[in-house]
Design a protein around this motif. Structure first.
Motif, short mmCIF file in Angstrom:
data_model
loop_
_atom_site.label_atom_id
_atom_site.label_comp_id
_atom_site.label_asym_id
_atom_site.label_seq_id
_atom_site.Cartn_x
_atom_site.Cartn_y
_atom_site.Cartn_z
N VAL A 146 28.99 61.76 45.77
CA VAL A 146 29.28 62.12 47.50
C VAL A 146 27.72 62.24 47.98
O VAL A 146 27.63 61.33 49.27
N PHE A 147 26.85 62.76 47.45
CA PHE A 147 25.40 62.74 48.18
C PHE A 147 24.85 61.24 48.21
O PHE A 147 24.53 60.78 49.09
N LEU A 148 25.10 60.48 46.98
CA LEU A 148 24.52 59.11 47.05
C LEU A 148 25.43 58.23 47.83
O LEU A 148 24.57 57.36 48.54
N ARG A 149 26.39 58.47 48.08
CA ARG A 149 27.23 57.59 49.10
C ARG A 149 26.69 57.76 50.49
O ARG A 149 26.61 56.95 51.39
N ALA A 150 26.29 59.05 50.80
CA ALA A 150 26.03 59.57 52.13
C ALA A 150 24.59 58.93 52.22
O ALA A 150 24.16 58.40 53.50
N VAL A 151 23.84 58.86 51.20
CA VAL A 151 22.62 58.28 51.44
C VAL A 151 22.62 56.69 51.65
O VAL A 151 22.04 56.08 52.56
N ARG A 183 25.18 55.27 52.78
CA ARG A 183 25.68 55.07 54.25
C ARG A 183 24.64 54.99 55.28
O ARG A 183 24.65 54.24 56.04
N GLU A 184 23.58 55.96 55.04
CA GLU A 184 22.51 56.11 56.11
C GLU A 184 21.63 54.78 55.89
O GLU A 184 21.20 54.25 56.79
N LEU A 185 21.50 54.25 54.68
CA LEU A 185 20.54 53.11 54.57
C LEU A 185 21.42 51.91 55.24
O LEU A 185 20.72 51.14 55.70
N ARG A 186 22.56 51.97 55.12
CA ARG A 186 23.39 50.79 55.39
C ARG A 186 23.40 50.59 57.28
O ARG A 186 23.39 49.29 57.77
N VAL A 187 23.44 51.72 57.64
CA VAL A 187 23.38 51.65 59.26
C VAL A 187 21.93 51.30 59.84
O VAL A 187 22.00 50.94 61.09
N ALA A 228 12.98 52.28 52.67
CA ALA A 228 14.14 52.99 52.15
C ALA A 228 13.89 54.16 50.98
O ALA A 228 14.64 54.79 50.87
N GLU A 229 12.90 53.81 50.31
CA GLU A 229 12.70 54.69 49.04
C GLU A 229 12.29 56.00 49.58
O GLU A 229 12.66 56.84 49.27
N ASP A 230 11.27 55.86 50.74
CA ASP A 230 11.06 57.01 51.31
C ASP A 230 12.01 57.84 51.77
O ASP A 230 12.25 58.92 51.88
N LEU A 231 12.99 57.30 52.35
CA LEU A 231 14.15 57.92 53.08
C LEU A 231 14.99 58.35 52.32
O LEU A 231 15.58 59.45 52.27
N VAL A 232 15.37 57.67 51.21
CA VAL A 232 15.99 58.39 49.78
C VAL A 232 15.29 59.58 49.29
O VAL A 232 16.15 60.54 49.18
N ARG A 233 14.21 59.74 49.16
CA ARG A 233 13.57 60.57 48.57
C ARG A 233 13.54 61.93 49.61
O ARG A 233 13.77 63.04 49.36
N SER A 234 13.33 61.60 50.56
CA SER A 234 13.53 62.58 52.09
C SER A 234 14.71 63.10 52.00
O SER A 234 14.93 64.43 52.12
N MET A 235 15.79 62.49 51.80
CA MET A 235 17.36 63.01 52.13
C MET A 235 17.65 63.86 50.89
O MET A 235 18.18 64.75 51.15
N ALA A 236 17.01 63.38 49.74
CA ALA A 236 17.12 64.37 48.31
C ALA A 236 16.57 65.65 48.49
O ALA A 236 17.20 66.78 48.24
#
Length: 154
Positions: A29-34, A36-40, A121-129
């Protein structure tokens, strides 16, 4: 008294399997949300499709293992990721390939843009985590890591 029968191995305990399935489901669920955020984010668009070897033949010489975010999304859907670290490894692979491409094609605006987007993208994923851990109130990532390590030991 007669000797007590040994307890069922941890792998056979239904509570462990339920907990494992819950952790993996929450991770997906979390990875899909991440994703989705990257996709927009339109600036990350080039990361969502493989580089076309006809358009850029150098990519096959430069990148040992081409990677893009659509592959990561397919792996989430297939249940491939047991830990956040595995997902981060794939995102890092996208970034590494983009950096290799930029280094191999100095001055190429398109490869510069893709490398910049991959780093973002990598920074955003780490920040979201990090934010997810704080919001959730318990460390799902650590729980998944523990369960994965236990699965490996079996």
């Amino acid at each position: 008294p007669p000797p007590r029968a040994p307890a069922a191995p941890r792998a056979a305990r239904p509570k462990d399997d339920t907990q494992r399935q819950h952790c993996l489901r929450e991770l997906r669920v979390f990875l899909r949300a991440v994703l989705r955020e990257l996709r927009v984010d339109r600036t990350l668009g080039p990361l969502w499709r493989p580089v076309d070897p006809e358009d850029m033949p150098e990519v096959l010489e430069i990148c040992d293992e081409p990677a893009d975010l659509s592959k990561a999304r397919a792996r989430v859907d297939a249940g491939h990721y047991a830990t956040l670290g595995q997902f981060l490894d794939d995102v890092a692979k996208v970034r590494k390939n983009a950096s290799l491409l930029r280094d191999a094609l100095p001055g190429d605006a398109r490869s510069d843009d893709v490398a910049h987007a991959a780093h973002a993208a990598e920074d955003l994923v780490r920040s979201m985590a990090h934010a997810f851990r704080k919001k959730l109130g318990w460390d799902l990532v650590a729980a998944c890591d523990r369960l994965h390590a236990r699965d490996i030991r079996r």
